[in-house]
Design a protein around this motif. Structure first.
Motif, short mmCIF file in Angstrom:
data_model
loop_
_atom_site.label_atom_id
_atom_site.label_comp_id
_atom_site.label_asym_id
_atom_site.label_seq_id
_atom_site.Cartn_x
_atom_site.Cartn_y
_atom_site.Cartn_z
N GLY A 19 0.83 -1.17 0.00
CA GLY A 19 0.00 0.00 0.00
C GLY A 19 0.87 1.21 0.00
O GLY A 19 1.08 1.84 1.00
N GLY A 20 1.35 1.65 -1.10
CA GLY A 20 2.18 2.81 -1.17
C GLY A 20 2.65 3.05 -2.57
O GLY A 20 2.42 2.28 -3.46
N PRO A 21 3.37 4.16 -2.77
CA PRO A 21 3.80 4.55 -4.08
C PRO A 21 4.97 3.74 -4.58
O PRO A 21 5.59 3.03 -3.84
CB PRO A 21 4.23 6.00 -3.87
N ALA A 22 5.28 3.90 -5.82
CA ALA A 22 6.43 3.22 -6.38
C ALA A 22 7.70 3.81 -5.82
O ALA A 22 7.74 4.92 -5.34
CB ALA A 22 6.41 3.35 -7.90
N ALA A 23 8.75 3.02 -5.89
CA ALA A 23 10.01 3.48 -5.31
C ALA A 23 10.56 4.65 -6.07
O ALA A 23 10.54 4.72 -7.28
CB ALA A 23 11.01 2.33 -5.33
N PRO A 164 -4.37 -7.54 15.33
CA PRO A 164 -3.93 -8.01 14.03
C PRO A 164 -4.90 -7.56 12.95
O PRO A 164 -6.11 -7.64 13.14
CB PRO A 164 -3.94 -9.54 14.18
N PRO A 165 -4.39 -7.05 11.83
CA PRO A 165 -5.28 -6.53 10.80
C PRO A 165 -6.09 -7.64 10.16
O PRO A 165 -5.64 -8.77 10.04
CB PRO A 165 -4.31 -5.92 9.77
N GLN A 166 -7.30 -7.28 9.77
CA GLN A 166 -8.15 -8.23 9.06
C GLN A 166 -7.75 -8.24 7.59
O GLN A 166 -7.57 -7.21 6.99
CB GLN A 166 -9.63 -7.81 9.20
N ARG A 167 -7.59 -9.42 7.05
CA ARG A 167 -7.22 -9.53 5.65
C ARG A 167 -8.35 -9.02 4.77
O ARG A 167 -9.50 -9.42 4.93
CB ARG A 167 -6.94 -11.00 5.29
N PRO A 168 -8.05 -8.14 3.83
CA PRO A 168 -9.10 -7.67 2.94
C PRO A 168 -9.60 -8.79 2.07
O PRO A 168 -8.88 -9.74 1.77
CB PRO A 168 -8.39 -6.59 2.11
N GLU A 169 -10.83 -8.68 1.66
CA GLU A 169 -11.42 -9.70 0.82
C GLU A 169 -10.65 -9.81 -0.48
O GLU A 169 -10.35 -8.81 -1.13
CB GLU A 169 -12.88 -9.34 0.51
N SER A 170 -10.28 -11.01 -0.85
CA SER A 170 -9.52 -11.20 -2.08
C SER A 170 -10.39 -10.82 -3.27
O SER A 170 -11.61 -10.95 -3.23
CB SER A 170 -9.10 -12.67 -2.22
N THR A 496 -6.27 5.57 11.84
CA THR A 496 -7.23 4.49 12.05
C THR A 496 -6.51 3.33 12.71
O THR A 496 -5.27 3.31 12.78
CB THR A 496 -7.84 4.05 10.72
N ASP A 497 -7.27 2.35 13.19
CA ASP A 497 -6.63 1.21 13.86
C ASP A 497 -5.64 0.51 12.93
O ASP A 497 -4.58 0.06 13.35
CB ASP A 497 -7.69 0.22 14.32
N GLY A 498 -6.00 0.41 11.63
CA GLY A 498 -5.12 -0.28 10.70
C GLY A 498 -3.84 0.47 10.41
O GLY A 498 -2.88 -0.11 9.88
N MET A 499 -3.79 1.77 10.74
CA MET A 499 -2.58 2.56 10.50
C MET A 499 -1.62 2.51 11.68
O MET A 499 -0.58 3.16 11.67
CB MET A 499 -2.95 4.01 10.19
N ARG A 500 -1.96 1.76 12.73
CA ARG A 500 -1.05 1.51 13.84
C ARG A 500 -0.47 0.11 13.66
O ARG A 500 -1.19 -0.86 13.65
CB ARG A 500 -1.78 1.59 15.18
N VAL A 501 0.84 0.04 13.52
CA VAL A 501 1.49 -1.26 13.32
C VAL A 501 2.55 -1.46 14.39
O VAL A 501 3.14 -0.50 14.90
CB VAL A 501 2.13 -1.37 11.91
N SER A 502 2.77 -2.70 14.74
CA SER A 502 3.75 -3.04 15.76
C SER A 502 5.16 -2.92 15.21
O SER A 502 5.43 -3.29 14.06
CB SER A 502 3.51 -4.45 16.27
N ALA A 516 -3.66 -4.57 4.45
CA ALA A 516 -4.98 -4.52 5.07
C ALA A 516 -5.52 -3.09 5.13
O ALA A 516 -6.73 -2.87 5.04
CB ALA A 516 -4.93 -5.12 6.48
N THR A 517 -4.63 -2.11 5.27
CA THR A 517 -5.04 -0.70 5.33
C THR A 517 -4.07 0.11 4.48
O THR A 517 -3.07 0.63 4.97
CB THR A 517 -5.02 -0.18 6.78
N PRO A 518 -4.33 0.23 3.18
CA PRO A 518 -3.42 0.99 2.31
C PRO A 518 -3.32 2.45 2.75
O PRO A 518 -4.33 3.11 2.97
CB PRO A 518 -4.07 0.87 0.92
N ALA A 519 -2.11 2.93 2.90
CA ALA A 519 -1.87 4.32 3.29
C ALA A 519 -0.44 4.67 2.90
O ALA A 519 0.34 3.80 2.50
CB ALA A 519 -2.08 4.52 4.79
#
Length: 552
Positions: A19-23, A164-170, A496-502, A516-519
């Motif tokens: 979830g992010g831009p190209a390098a 733990p993030p919920q996996r987005p629907e495939s 959002t909750d998904g934007m907090r990562v361990s 799970a949470t593209p940002a």
């Protein structure tokens, strides 16, 4: 034909996109060297865009590419503060302070501290001085052990347990037919094309064997097509049950052109399990062929049931034999990979061997299948194999060869991706962040970031609880002369909750969390809830590209 069980890449396919831009070509932030005192150039920063991730997928190819970074292992998420004597900071803060109109480096102008002292800004007793490593990239200080306890860091109150993030629907692979064993089964649009082709071809054969059927032969042929793909589904379910037995998650089963695919998300942990996982599919196809053979014995030849049972017996036998061929991406290739893995102790060696055998097999199919048809070795006479039949055989051979060749190449890329995924660690890729309150002027926030050697800004409330992340691209868009009148809250993205990562996430777990949470940015927290820093999706992608570029 029934395809092999494929392990989706976490990110390949053209590489995983959590979830992010190209390098970019730079290492992140704005390079202070881009502007000298009193003159500079227009900022080259652009706003990153969120993207989908390494979809690690076997049947669809991957995609995702992960997102990357420049900090080496074991280094604190920070950049050296500008203005440290005669040294130039190779990496600017994540909060670029460069004026697009005037080209000043971060902290220059009214908001920049005096440089006359030539002393490091980051002179807090609790934090070691920033340094420049041997690669030439400036990185901030980082203790070797334990979390950073600098007062600039804040504890993330409320909702920091980082569930733990919920996996987005495939992405749906077609028509959902059911969920046996909890795994969704999809019928791809291409199946309807091949079902129509089977109906037409098998109907022509029925016209010679049972001419009395008339137009009804196409209904019988359609039933055969459905029954054949039901057999393919049983083949794939065998892979799925074995994977679930070994506690390997299965994303979905898809029935498509030329067979089916079981999308298993992780690789087997041992060569023995890999062998079993691959072998059960052809084994079930052989069992089905035997069942249809036994059922055919009491049936009178030359009848509709007899023709259907004979056709299903032969087709399942072909599926089993074809999938036992020792080349990736077929099941036999995975079995060969397991054997080489067991002998050498290196799964990558097994993948390389099986993939190259698969490519050789693709060439053999391309050349050999038409020759076998022409010679009559497959049951047809040379007189029958003329005109349109010859073209059809050549086209079929080309399609099969392309599928095998492409699958072998994808297997090699996926193996390299999985080999390098553990190198992606949230803790090593995180940028140091400075907490600021919502009404803080942007110029003041950037001054604090420069003084602390930080590359990111976290907006917090009066209690120190994080509220949002200041977007790097938004900072670049604010001219320097307006920054004293622009509050950081107006440039921030709400957390959002998904934007907090361990900070402990790494490898596939990290990519799963980002997908799970593209940002564009994520707040990285310790297990205690303390803010560790900010993770940029662009940094993850750059780190992934660098890791993939290194030889295995």
């Amino acid at each position: 034909m029934g395809n092999s069980t494929e392990t989706p890449p976490a990110e390949e396919q053209n590489g995983p996109h959590p979830g992010g831009p190209a390098a970019d070509s730079t290492e992140g932030g704005v390079d202070p060297r881009a502007a000298a005192d009193g003159e500079g150039s227009e900022s080259s920063e652009r706003e990153p865009e969120a993207g989908d991730g390494p979809k690690s997928q076997a049947g669809d190819g991957a995609g995702a590419s992960p997102h990357p970074a420049s900090a080496p292992d074991g280094q604190k998420p920070a950049a050296e503060a500008p203005g440290t004597g005669d040294q130039h900071d190779p990496e600017a803060p994540n909060v670029p302070d460069q004026d697009q109109d005037h080209g000043h480096a971060p902290g220059q102008g009214a908001d920049r501290p005096e440089r006359a002292s030539h002393t490091p800004h980051d002179a807090h007793p609790d934090r070691p001085a920033a340094r420049t490593d041997h690669t030439g990239h400036g990185h901030g200080p980082r203790p070797d052990h334990g979390p950073d306890t600098h007062p600039d860091r804040s504890v993330a109150h409320g909702g920091v347990k980082n569930p733990p993030p919920q996996r987005p629907e495939s992405p749906r692979g077609g028509l959902l037919m059911g969920r046996p064993f909890g795994v969704p089964v999809y019928v791809a649009p291409s199946w309807f094309l091949v079902a129509a082709l089977i109906t037409w071809v098998f109907g022509g054969q029925l016209d010679r064997v049972l001419p009395e059927l008339g137009a009804a032969r196409y209904l019988v042929s359609l039933f055969f097509a459905v029954a054949f793909y039901a057999s393919v589904l049983v083949h794939e379910l065998a892979h799925t049950v074995a994977a679930l037995r070994f506690k390997l998650p299965v994303r979905r089963i898809q029935l498509q052109f030329f067979g089916g695919v079981s999308e298993i998300e992780k690789e087997a942990e041992t060569p023995g399990r890999e062998f079993v996982l691959a072998f059960v599919g052809p084994l079930l196809s052989l069992v089905l062929a035997g069942i249809f053979y036994v059922a055919l014995q009491p049936v009178e030849p030359g009848t509709v049931p007899g023709v259907l049972l004979a056709g299903l017996m032969i087709s399942n036998l072909i599926v089993a034999v074809f999938n036992l061929l020792p080349g990736l991406p077929l099941d036999g290739g995975r079995m060969l990979r397991a054997v080489v893995w067991k002998i050498t102790g290196k799964p990558m060696s097994g993948t390389i061997a099986a993939a190259w055998v698969g490519r050789a097999l693709a060439v053999s199919v391309l050349i050999g299948l038409p020759l076998l048809t022409q010679s009559g070795a497959l049951g047809s006479t040379a007189e029958d194999s003329v005109g349109m039949d010859t073209v059809t055989d050549a086209l079929l051979a080309a399609i099969l060869a392309a599928i095998i060749w492409t699958g072998a190449g994808n297997s090699l890329r996926m193996a390299r991706l999985r080999e390098h995924l553990p190198e992606l660690r949230a803790r090593n890729l995180t940028r140091r962040a400075v907490p600021v309150e919502t009404d803080t002027p942007l110029s003041e926030a950037l001054r604090r970031a420069n003084a602390a050697g930080a590359r990111a800004l976290v907006v917090v409330d009066s209690d120190g609880a994080p509220l949002s992340l200041v977007r790097e691209a938004a900072i670049v868009g604010v001219p320097e002369h307006r920054r004293p009148w622009v509050a950081v809250s107006g440039l921030a993205q709400e957390l959002t909750d998904g934007m907090r990562v361990s900070a402990e996430l790494a490898g596939e777990d990290l990519l799963d969390a980002l997908r799970a949470t593209p940002a564009t940015e994520y707040l990285v927290v310790e297990e205690t809830g303390e803010i560790y820093g900010v993770l940029s999706a662009a940094d993850v992608e750059r780190a992934f590209v660098k890791a993939m570029a290194r030889p295995s």
